[in-house]
Each structure stands twice: as C-alpha cells, then as structure tokens.
Scaffold this motif. Sequence first.
Motif, mmCIF file in Angstrom:
data_model
loop_
_atom_site.group_PDB
_atom_site.id
_atom_site.type_symbol
_atom_site.label_atom_id
_atom_site.label_comp_id
_atom_site.label_asym_id
_atom_site.label_seq_id
_atom_site.Cartn_x
_atom_site.Cartn_y
_atom_site.Cartn_z
ATOM 1 N N THR A 1 8.033 -4.174 11.290
ATOM 2 C CA THR A 1 8.332 -4.190 9.513
ATOM 3 C C THR A 1 6.569 -4.907 9.224
ATOM 4 O O THR A 1 6.486 -4.833 7.971
ATOM 5 N N LEU A 2 6.328 -5.832 9.256
ATOM 6 C CA LEU A 2 5.213 -6.731 9.220
ATOM 7 C C LEU A 2 4.415 -5.828 9.279
ATOM 8 O O LEU A 2 3.107 -5.627 8.505
ATOM 9 N N ILE A 3 4.082 -5.016 10.249
ATOM 10 C CA ILE A 3 2.575 -4.079 10.051
ATOM 11 C C ILE A 3 2.524 -2.691 9.843
ATOM 12 O O ILE A 3 1.693 -1.941 8.165
ATOM 13 N N ALA A 4 4.328 -2.292 9.460
ATOM 14 C CA ALA A 4 4.153 -1.399 8.561
ATOM 15 C C ALA A 4 4.157 -1.999 6.832
ATOM 16 O O ALA A 4 3.275 -0.879 6.306
ATOM 17 N N LEU A 5 4.830 -2.937 6.378
ATOM 18 C CA LEU A 5 4.227 -3.048 4.897
ATOM 19 C C LEU A 5 2.600 -3.713 5.216
ATOM 20 O O LEU A 5 2.668 -2.845 3.758
ATOM 21 N N LEU A 6 2.151 -3.954 5.702
ATOM 22 C CA LEU A 6 0.587 -4.216 5.636
ATOM 23 C C LEU A 6 0.009 -2.744 5.865
ATOM 24 O O LEU A 6 -0.847 -2.861 4.391
ATOM 25 N N ILE A 7 0.702 -1.801 6.239
ATOM 26 C CA ILE A 7 -0.146 -0.729 6.040
ATOM 27 C C ILE A 7 0.221 0.188 4.355
ATOM 28 O O ILE A 7 -0.383 0.197 4.201
#
Length: 136
Positions: free
Chosen positions: A77-83
């Motif tokens: 979730t954190l990586i998807a939000l970052l992208i």
Amino acid sequence: MITFLLRALLYVASAGVGLIVADLLLEGFRIQWARWWGFALCIVIFAVLQSILSPLITRVTDRYAPALIGGIGIISTLIALLIVVLLPLGGLRIVDATGWILGAVIVWVVTALGTVLLGRVFLRPRPSAERARRDR
C-alpha cells in the motif's frame, strides 16, 4: 469472467473509499477535489499497482526477509501510494510523515475490510452451488 470483473470493481471501489477515509481523518493526506479526474485516475492506478505489487513483494519478502511477511499489505500500500503521488496526475498529495504512515495503514485497513465485506454482500454463492457443496 463476470465474477472477476465484479471483484475488480469492488476492489477499486474499496480503494477509493480507503483514500477518501484517509483524506477525512488525516491533515497531511489530501485529495485535490478540484482535479477530480486526476483523483479518479489515482484510484484506478492505485488499485492496479496494489494488485501487482502485493504478490511481487510477497515473493521478495519470503525469499530475503521472512520476518516482514506479515506487513506485506501495508508495504505494498505504501509503495502504491508513493507511485501514485509521484505521478504528475494531480488528485492526491501526501505532505507529512503522519500522512504517509497513518495514511498507508488507514487505506490498507479500509481497503481490506471493504473488499471482504463488499465481497460477502455482492459475491454470495448461488443457491445451487451452495446446495451442491452441502450434498458432497
């Protein structure tokens, strides 16, 4: 095929709700409502990224850092939000550490709960399929 599309639609809807809940609860997590089309695109991209990243991160974590296996959902979730935030679409901004950390947790929890609860409501087994399972 219809079940797959319905599951995908339910996941996108729960991801959208998760992002909106994070926006309502956190000061540093901001949806740019003036760019609603950017936010709508952010929801779709987030859902696609999340569904791609989760199995990938699971494999990498299982191989190199098994102690992190329980946090796969939050990490993806954190990586998807970052992208999504880094894409020049507009629609979503996260401006502080609280927004990043708590935002990822809130979006993950709401998306997980939404997917499970909406799936139980909309993807109930047909009575004939249920009967066939009981008769075995």
